[in-house]
Scaffold this active site. Structure first.
Site, short mmCIF file in Angstrom:
data_model
loop_
_atom_site.label_atom_id
_atom_site.label_comp_id
_atom_site.label_asym_id
_atom_site.label_seq_id
_atom_site.Cartn_x
_atom_site.Cartn_y
_atom_site.Cartn_z
N ASP A 40 -3.73 1.72 3.31
CA ASP A 40 -2.64 1.44 4.26
C ASP A 40 -1.83 0.20 3.87
O ASP A 40 -1.30 -0.50 4.74
CB ASP A 40 -3.21 1.26 5.69
CG ASP A 40 -3.96 2.48 6.15
OD1 ASP A 40 -3.61 3.59 5.71
OD2 ASP A 40 -4.89 2.31 6.96
N LYS B 127 1.82 2.04 0.55
CA LYS B 127 2.06 2.79 -0.69
C LYS B 127 3.18 3.81 -0.52
O LYS B 127 4.04 3.96 -1.39
CB LYS B 127 0.77 3.54 -1.12
CG LYS B 127 -0.39 2.61 -1.42
CD LYS B 127 -1.67 3.39 -1.71
CE LYS B 127 -2.25 4.12 -0.53
NZ LYS B 127 -2.78 3.29 0.54
N GLY C 129 -2.65 8.69 4.98
CA GLY C 129 -1.52 8.72 5.91
C GLY C 129 -0.47 7.78 5.35
O GLY C 129 -0.65 6.56 5.38
N HIS C 130 0.56 8.35 4.75
CA HIS C 130 1.58 7.54 4.07
C HIS C 130 2.89 7.60 4.86
O HIS C 130 3.47 8.68 5.01
CB HIS C 130 1.77 8.04 2.63
CG HIS C 130 0.53 7.90 1.80
ND1 HIS C 130 0.40 8.44 0.54
CD2 HIS C 130 -0.64 7.26 2.04
CE1 HIS C 130 -0.81 8.14 0.07
NE2 HIS C 130 -1.44 7.43 0.96
N THR C 131 3.31 6.45 5.35
CA THR C 131 4.44 6.42 6.27
C THR C 131 5.73 6.05 5.55
O THR C 131 5.77 5.10 4.76
CB THR C 131 4.18 5.36 7.37
OG1 THR C 131 2.86 5.52 7.83
CG2 THR C 131 5.18 5.48 8.51
N GLN D 130 -5.62 5.88 -0.37
CA GLN D 130 -6.63 4.86 -0.03
C GLN D 130 -6.40 3.59 -0.87
O GLN D 130 -5.26 3.33 -1.27
CB GLN D 130 -8.06 5.40 -0.21
CG GLN D 130 -8.43 6.50 0.77
CD GLN D 130 -7.93 7.88 0.38
OE1 GLN D 130 -8.09 8.31 -0.75
NE2 GLN D 130 -7.33 8.61 1.30
N GLY E 170 9.79 -5.05 5.93
CA GLY E 170 10.00 -4.16 7.07
C GLY E 170 9.64 -2.75 6.68
O GLY E 170 9.53 -2.43 5.49
P1 GDP Z 1 -0.02 3.68 3.06
O1 GDP Z 1 -1.17 4.50 3.51
O2 GDP Z 1 -0.39 2.68 2.02
O3 GDP Z 1 1.18 4.48 2.67
O4 GDP Z 1 0.42 2.83 4.34
P2 GDP Z 1 0.53 3.35 5.86
O5 GDP Z 1 1.75 4.15 6.01
O6 GDP Z 1 -0.75 3.93 6.31
O7 GDP Z 1 0.62 1.98 6.62
C1 GDP Z 1 1.60 1.03 6.34
C2 GDP Z 1 2.39 0.78 7.62
O8 GDP Z 1 3.18 -0.36 7.44
C3 GDP Z 1 3.35 1.89 7.98
O9 GDP Z 1 3.49 1.93 9.35
C4 GDP Z 1 4.66 1.45 7.31
O10 GDP Z 1 5.80 1.98 7.94
C5 GDP Z 1 4.58 -0.03 7.50
N1 GDP Z 1 5.21 -0.86 6.45
C6 GDP Z 1 5.23 -0.68 5.11
N2 GDP Z 1 5.79 -1.75 4.51
C7 GDP Z 1 6.13 -2.62 5.51
C8 GDP Z 1 6.69 -3.92 5.53
O11 GDP Z 1 7.02 -4.52 4.50
N3 GDP Z 1 6.85 -4.48 6.77
C9 GDP Z 1 6.48 -3.85 7.93
N4 GDP Z 1 6.65 -4.49 9.09
N5 GDP Z 1 5.93 -2.65 7.92
C10 GDP Z 1 5.75 -2.04 6.73
P1 IMO Z 2 -4.24 5.77 2.89
O1 IMO Z 2 -3.93 6.64 1.69
C1 IMO Z 2 -7.23 3.56 5.15
C2 IMO Z 2 -11.28 5.20 5.18
C3 IMO Z 2 -11.83 5.71 6.50
C4 IMO Z 2 -13.30 5.41 6.32
C5 IMO Z 2 -13.52 5.70 4.84
C6 IMO Z 2 -14.08 7.09 4.55
O2 IMO Z 2 -3.41 6.03 4.07
O3 IMO Z 2 -4.31 4.33 2.48
P2 IMO Z 2 -13.00 9.53 4.58
O4 IMO Z 2 -12.39 10.30 5.68
O5 IMO Z 2 -12.12 9.30 3.42
O6 IMO Z 2 -14.34 10.06 4.15
O7 IMO Z 2 -13.31 8.08 5.23
O8 IMO Z 2 -12.25 5.56 4.22
N1 IMO Z 2 -10.00 5.79 4.77
C7 IMO Z 2 -8.83 5.15 4.80
N2 IMO Z 2 -8.51 3.92 5.28
N3 IMO Z 2 -6.27 4.32 4.58
C8 IMO Z 2 -6.58 5.52 4.06
O9 IMO Z 2 -5.72 6.24 3.32
C9 IMO Z 2 -7.90 6.01 4.22
N4 IMO Z 2 -8.51 7.17 3.88
C10 IMO Z 2 -9.79 7.00 4.21
O10 IMO Z 2 -11.27 5.02 7.59
O11 IMO Z 2 -13.53 4.04 6.52
MG MG Z 3 -2.18 4.99 5.26
#
Ligand code: GDP
Ligand code: IMO
Ligand code: MG
Length: 435
Positions: A22, A25, A49-51, A236, A422
């Site tokens: 998270d 990415k 979960g990639h936002t 991850q 952001g």
């Molecule tokens: P990922 O799994 O690495 O793609 O990241 P996630 O999407 O799970 O979580 C990152 C969160 O931070 C999402 O809600 C993004 O929209 C948000 N985000 C990413 N870069 C920034 C940033 O520079 N600032 C802020 N405030 N939010 C960000």
């Molecule tokens: P992104 O790509 C954050 C964590 C779970 C748990 C552990 C094992 O969005 O960064 P699993 O379901 O994979 O067997 O769970 O890994 N986990 C993540 N934490 N971001 C993720 O993906 C994750 N995918 C799995 O919360 O601790």
């Molecule tokens: Mg994520």
């Protein structure tokens, strides 16, 4: 500012999470995909979960690569990904409605390896049963990821290509279920779908998937040979890697650089640039050690300001200061060549800013901590940093922010090439060129 920055743009590049996932990415991949021919997922599944936020509209991708929003970029799911066909179809529909495009358009630019292991109903059931009744709770996403990789490694897995032939599928599912029956019936005492139902469900999904299936390995291999621009999208983060992470509180794949060479291409085609993504602080979802976790008002403040909720499960993310000894380790564990530092806007304006520059562990001070130590017993040592108040709109970086970035660069030994201010697609500043 920190170590040397004289890069030349490369044609292949990886985006790897440098913490516990998270890190942001998806946003960086989406941005760089505009310059790419291919974006490739190589491990994990819909636990990711990639936002991406475009003009205020939020799109969360789980299985579909984050290059999908760029029409000239082909998105590829490599054979290292464990694939839930039902989740994929739902995600396609959700993404279509979010961006207002038809499935037909996606078919032209989405290729899935027919060699991907399938996540079956049995895998998902086992994942949730273990979490609720098993001896250790990992805090998984409940998507069946671990059990699907177990089936693959124990050579009982169902591959996507098996969904195209009803008889093969039936035979393999029967074999796959033999050892699970005692678990479901006797250990957990639950009912489970009959093989005939699972065959019909998966066979039906196979018909929808057929147009997307391809020899993804050869496709990417050719692309790299022909100098196409290829971006590998990690899911991850390195601290969740099955071998390099905080085992057993990890996911079941190689999230680090090695995953690319088992899940998409051969090591004969090395990736030239490995960009690690790190938040300017640290978060973690699920169980497991977290040395810099803040279980106080400051942790709550970061969690609220950063809207730190898991993009897949909606769980509240645990928050803490940036952990440099662990970041230094992840830089080594994937040979990261530069870093993107995201969410600086969340720290901006805070009155207190700390960074962890060492772990006190068994009477020693560690500046590079590997999960070989008991991270639960690593005591973080902090130094105060000068708070900064920068915003994305500002033309230049304040001395305070420059100093925060330089502290990180000097400590881990690689440059910060991107900073995030952001969630929006364009709220990124580049300190150098990529691709
Ligand atoms: P990922 O799994 O690495 O793609 O990241 P996630 O999407 O799970 O979580 C990152 C969160 O931070 C999402 O809600 C993004 O929209 C948000 N985000 C990413 N870069 C920034 C940033 O520079 N600032 C802020 N405030 N939010 C960000
Ligand atoms: P992104 O790509 C954050 C964590 C779970 C748990 C552990 C094992 O969005 O960064 P699993 O379901 O994979 O067997 O769970 O890994 N986990 C993540 N934490 N971001 C993720 O993906 C994750 N995918 C799995 O919360 O601790
Ligand atoms: Mg994520």
């Amino acid at each position: 500012m920190g170590p040397s920055q004289h890069p030349t743009p490369h044609s292949s590049m990886a985006i790897i999470g440098a913490q516990w996932g998270d890190e942001g990415k998806g946003k960086i991949v989406d941005y760089l995909a505009a310059k790419c021919d291919y974006v490739v997922r190589f491990q994990g599944g819909n636990n990711a979960g990639h936002t991406i936020v475009i003009e205020g509209k939020k799109i969360v991708l789980h299985l579909i690569p984050s290059g999908i929003l760029h029409p000239r970029c082909v998105s590829v799911i490599g054979h290292g990904v464990v694939f839930d066909p039902q989740a994929f179809v739902e995600e396609l529909n959700d993404t279509e409605s979010a961006i207002g495009q038809s499935l037909g358009r996606f078919q032209d630019r989405l290729r899935i390896s027919s060699n991907c292991p399938v996540i079956t109903s049995y895998n998902k059931l086992l994942d949730t049963l273990r979490e609720s009744q098993g001896p250790i709770k990992i805090g998984t996403t409940g998507k069946g990821i671990g059990p699907a990789y177990e089936d693959k490694i124990s050579r009982k897995g169902i591959k996507l290509k098996d969904l195209l032939d009803r008889d093969i599928l039936k035979e393999k599912l029967k074999q796959n279920l033999v050892e699970k029956i005692p678990l479901f019936e006797h250990l957990y005492g639950v009912s489970y779908p009959a093989v005939s139902d699972e065959v019909e469900r998966l066979y039906g999904l196979g018909k929808i998937l057929r147009p997307f299936l391809s020899d993804a390995f050869s496709l990417i291999d050719e692309a790299l040979k022909n100098g196409k621009r290829v971006l590998f999208e990690g899911a991850q983060g390195i601290l969740l890697d099955i071998d390099y992470g905080s085992y057993p509180f990890v996911t079941s794949s190689n999230t680090s650089i090695g995953g690319i060479y088992t899940g998409a291409i051969s090591p004969g085609r090395p990736v030239e640039e490995v960009l690690g993504i790190a938040k300017a602080y640290t978060t973690r979802v699920g169980e497991g050690p977290f040395p810099t976790e803040l279980t106080c008002a400051m942790g709550d403040l970061i969690q609220q300001k950063g809207h730190e909720f898991g993009a897949t499960t909606g769980r509240r993310r645990r928050c803490g200061w940036l952990d440099l000894p662990l970041l230094k380790y992840t830089v080594k564990a994937s040979n990261l060549t530069s870093l993107a530092l995201t969410k600086l806007d969340v720290l901006s304006g805070m009155d207190t800013l700390k960074i962890c520059h060492g772990h006190e562990y068994r009477g020693k001070t560690l500046t590079c901590s590997t999960p070989e130590i008991d991270l639960n017993k690593a005591k973080p040592l902090y130094k105060d940093c000068r708070p900064f108040r920068d915003t994305f709109e500002g033309d230049t970086l304040s001395d305070e922010l420059k100093s925060y970035i330089a502290t990180i660069e000097d400590f881990v030994g690689i440059p910060v090439g991107i900073i995030g201010f952001g969630p929006g697609r364009d709220q990124i500043r580049f300190m150098r060129d990529y691709l």
